[in-house]
Scaffold this motif. Structure first.
Motif, PDB file in Angstrom:
ATOM      1  N   GLU A  14      -1.701  -9.356  12.896  1.00  0.00           N
ATOM      2  CA  GLU A  14      -0.825 -10.398  12.695  1.00  0.00           C
ATOM      3  C   GLU A  14      -1.384 -11.702  13.583  1.00  0.00           C
ATOM      4  N   PHE A  15      -1.213 -12.666  12.998  1.00  0.00           N
ATOM      5  CA  PHE A  15      -1.470 -13.818  13.674  1.00  0.00           C
ATOM      6  C   PHE A  15      -0.359 -15.159  13.646  1.00  0.00           C
ATOM      7  N   LYS A  16      -0.002 -15.777  14.577  1.00  0.00           N
ATOM      8  CA  LYS A  16       1.025 -17.023  14.230  1.00  0.00           C
ATOM      9  C   LYS A  16       0.665 -18.504  14.786  1.00  0.00           C
ATOM     10  N   ASP A  17       0.947 -19.141  13.884  1.00  0.00           N
ATOM     11  CA  ASP A  17       0.265 -20.690  14.536  1.00  0.00           C
ATOM     12  C   ASP A  17       1.868 -21.646  13.830  1.00  0.00           C
ATOM     13  N   LYS A  18       2.210 -22.382  14.660  1.00  0.00           N
ATOM     14  CA  LYS A  18       3.266 -23.640  14.426  1.00  0.00           C
ATOM     15  C   LYS A  18       4.132 -22.875  13.300  1.00  0.00           C
ATOM     16  N   GLY A  19       4.630 -21.793  13.668  1.00  0.00           N
ATOM     17  CA  GLY A  19       5.408 -21.405  12.768  1.00  0.00           C
ATOM     18  C   GLY A  19       5.048 -20.473  11.374  1.00  0.00           C
ATOM     19  N   SER A  20       3.875 -20.631  11.210  1.00  0.00           N
ATOM     20  CA  SER A  20       3.162 -20.109   9.869  1.00  0.00           C
ATOM     21  C   SER A  20       2.843 -18.559  10.587  1.00  0.00           C
ATOM     22  N   LYS A  21       2.919 -17.675   9.752  1.00  0.00           N
ATOM     23  CA  LYS A  21       2.568 -16.234   9.961  1.00  0.00           C
ATOM     24  C   LYS A  21       1.589 -15.740   9.114  1.00  0.00           C
ATOM     25  N   PHE A  22       0.479 -15.306   9.613  1.00  0.00           N
ATOM     26  CA  PHE A  22      -0.513 -14.739   8.825  1.00  0.00           C
ATOM     27  C   PHE A  22      -0.781 -13.177   9.180  1.00  0.00           C
ATOM     28  N   ILE A  23      -0.895 -12.315   7.993  1.00  0.00           N
ATOM     29  CA  ILE A  23      -1.020 -11.000   8.197  1.00  0.00           C
ATOM     30  C   ILE A  23      -2.018 -10.596   7.535  1.00  0.00           C
ATOM     31  N   ALA A  24      -3.141 -10.008   8.318  1.00  0.00           N
ATOM     32  CA  ALA A  24      -4.517  -9.592   7.548  1.00  0.00           C
ATOM     33  C   ALA A  24      -4.387  -7.952   7.476  1.00  0.00           C
ATOM     34  N   TYR A  25      -4.938  -7.620   6.293  1.00  0.00           N
ATOM     35  CA  TYR A  25      -4.876  -6.331   5.950  1.00  0.00           C
ATOM     36  C   TYR A  25      -6.507  -6.064   5.612  1.00  0.00           C
ATOM     37  N   ALA A  26      -7.100  -5.136   6.335  1.00  0.00           N
ATOM     38  CA  ALA A  26      -8.493  -4.732   6.027  1.00  0.00           C
ATOM     39  C   ALA A  26      -8.565  -3.239   5.238  1.00  0.00           C
ATOM     40  N   PHE A  27      -9.166  -3.058   4.135  1.00  0.00           N
ATOM     41  CA  PHE A  27      -9.191  -1.853   3.180  1.00  0.00           C
ATOM     42  C   PHE A  27     -10.794  -1.591   3.158  1.00  0.00           C
ATOM     43  N   PRO A  28     -10.842  -0.273   3.140  1.00  0.00           N
ATOM     44  CA  PRO A  28     -12.253   0.436   2.553  1.00  0.00           C
ATOM     45  C   PRO A  28     -12.272   0.160   1.182  1.00  0.00           C
ATOM     46  N   PHE A  29     -13.367  -0.520   0.548  1.00  0.00           N
ATOM     47  CA  PHE A  29     -13.287  -1.206  -0.913  1.00  0.00           C
ATOM     48  C   PHE A  29     -14.657  -1.149  -1.384  1.00  0.00           C
ATOM     49  N   ALA A  30     -14.731  -0.203  -2.662  1.00  0.00           N
ATOM     50  CA  ALA A  30     -15.956  -0.193  -3.088  1.00  0.00           C
ATOM     51  C   ALA A  30     -16.039  -0.355  -4.678  1.00  0.00           C
ATOM     52  N   ASP A  31     -14.819  -0.685  -5.088  1.00  0.00           N
ATOM     53  CA  ASP A  31     -14.717  -0.734  -6.315  1.00  0.00           C
ATOM     54  C   ASP A  31     -13.885  -1.827  -6.782  1.00  0.00           C
ATOM     55  N   VAL A  32     -14.380  -3.133  -7.422  1.00  0.00           N
ATOM     56  CA  VAL A  32     -13.860  -4.163  -7.741  1.00  0.00           C
ATOM     57  C   VAL A  32     -12.700  -4.205  -8.628  1.00  0.00           C
ATOM     58  N   GLY A  33     -12.716  -3.218  -9.532  1.00  0.00           N
ATOM     59  CA  GLY A  33     -11.399  -2.961 -10.327  1.00  0.00           C
ATOM     60  C   GLY A  33     -10.088  -2.278  -9.645  1.00  0.00           C
ATOM     61  N   LEU A  34     -10.120  -2.239  -8.297  1.00  0.00           N
ATOM     62  CA  LEU A  34      -8.927  -1.923  -7.362  1.00  0.00           C
ATOM     63  C   LEU A  34      -8.372  -3.164  -7.094  1.00  0.00           C
ATOM     64  N   LEU A  35      -9.149  -4.358  -6.897  1.00  0.00           N
ATOM     65  CA  LEU A  35      -8.309  -5.572  -6.420  1.00  0.00           C
ATOM     66  C   LEU A  35      -7.183  -5.899  -6.812  1.00  0.00           C
ATOM     67  N   LYS A  36      -6.922  -6.041  -8.190  1.00  0.00           N
ATOM     68  CA  LYS A  36      -5.604  -6.471  -8.757  1.00  0.00           C
ATOM     69  C   LYS A  36      -4.549  -5.603  -8.249  1.00  0.00           C
ATOM     70  N   SER A  37      -4.657  -4.439  -8.181  1.00  0.00           N
ATOM     71  CA  SER A  37      -3.707  -3.158  -7.827  1.00  0.00           C
ATOM     72  C   SER A  37      -3.185  -3.558  -6.596  1.00  0.00           C
ATOM     73  N   ILE A  38      -4.404  -3.812  -5.558  1.00  0.00           N
ATOM     74  CA  ILE A  38      -4.110  -3.931  -4.079  1.00  0.00           C
ATOM     75  C   ILE A  38      -3.275  -5.168  -3.769  1.00  0.00           C
ATOM     76  N   LEU A  39      -3.676  -6.395  -4.685  1.00  0.00           N
ATOM     77  CA  LEU A  39      -3.162  -7.676  -4.498  1.00  0.00           C
ATOM     78  C   LEU A  39      -1.577  -7.649  -5.088  1.00  0.00           C
ATOM     79  N   SER A  40      -1.428  -6.872  -5.884  1.00  0.00           N
ATOM     80  CA  SER A  40      -0.137  -6.787  -6.745  1.00  0.00           C
ATOM     81  C   SER A  40       0.917  -5.966  -5.747  1.00  0.00           C
ATOM     82  N   GLN A  41       0.116  -4.955  -5.132  1.00  0.00           N
ATOM     83  CA  GLN A  41       1.025  -4.089  -4.221  1.00  0.00           C
ATOM     84  C   GLN A  41       1.447  -4.917  -2.793  1.00  0.00           C
ATOM     85  N   LEU A  42       0.466  -5.730  -2.435  1.00  0.00           N
ATOM     86  CA  LEU A  42       0.921  -6.808  -1.130  1.00  0.00           C
ATOM     87  C   LEU A  42       1.952  -7.812  -1.520  1.00  0.00           C
ATOM     88  N   LYS A  43       1.804  -8.271  -2.944  1.00  0.00           N
ATOM     89  CA  LYS A  43       2.536  -9.299  -3.392  1.00  0.00           C
ATOM     90  C   LYS A  43       4.303  -8.634  -3.493  1.00  0.00           C
TER      91      LYS A  43
END
Length: 197
Positions: A14-43
């Motif tokens: 996590e990183f903060k700057d002027k009130g904005s908060k940024f949270i980075a998630y790093a994933f092992p990732f070898a299948d582009v087909g999983l991108l949508k489900s990872i993004l929808s889970q984070l949303k």
């Protein structure tokens, strides 16, 4: 190259700057087909966040990659995230940075710094692992030869992906690139063994 660097577990920073908060998630990732489900889970986890910017690089040649600014000014989010993946010299990695807007505009240089810093922090806390580049093949053989084949595979650090035992058995195997010639030579010297690349 006979080895590549990647990650085997997820990481968060996590990183903060002027009130904005940024949270980075790093994933092992070898299948582009999983991108949508990872993004929808984070949303689902972050319903009030305004941006879900990401970058990934896949494969040993490094030619499969993508970055997304998800509504941030062009080049201010996805490219800095991808830059951190590349500076760590890792592949088969996805980094998603979730942003909560804090009310103050950061400007393009502020955004670049925030996305770059958050991605860098996530990649710093996760162990980088070195893996052999694997060459995949199918081996078909008579069941009675299974021991001989497994001895060759084990001695050469091969990875068994799948195995089917019937009258004729089939093994899908990943052979480390630097052992490929020796393994193929030894398998082909066995009687009634067929190797399909």
């Amino acid at each position: 190259m006979s080895y590549y660097n990647t990650i085997e577990q997820e990481a968060v920073a996590e990183f903060k700057d002027k009130g904005s908060k940024f949270i980075a998630y790093a994933f092992p990732f070898a299948d582009v087909g999983l991108l949508k489900s990872i993004l929808s889970q984070l949303k689902k986890e972050h319903p009030k966040a305004v941006h879900f910017c990401f970058a990934y690089r896949i494969g040993n040649d490094g030619n499969t990659f993508r970055s997304s600014d998800d509504g941030e000014p062009s080049g201010s989010a996805g490219k800095p995230i991808l830059g951190q993946i590349d500076s760590k010299e890792v592949t088969d990695v996805l980094v998603v940075v979730v942003r909560y807007f804090g009310g103050t505009l950061l400007g393009v240089s502020g955004l670049i710094n925030a996305y770059k810093s958050t991605a860098a922090m996530a990649l710093q806390v996760v162990p980088i692992v070195r893996k052999p580049v694997l060459y995949y093949c199918h081996i078909q053989f008579d069941y009675t030869q299974q021991n001989d084949i497994l001895i060759i595979l084990k001695a050469n650090s091969c990875v068994i992906v799948s195995q089917e035992n019937q009258l004729f058995s089939t093994i899908k195997v990943g052979v480390p690139e630097e052992r490929k010639e020796e393994v193929l030579y030894r398998l082909k010297n066995l009687r009634n063994v067929e190797v399909m690349v």
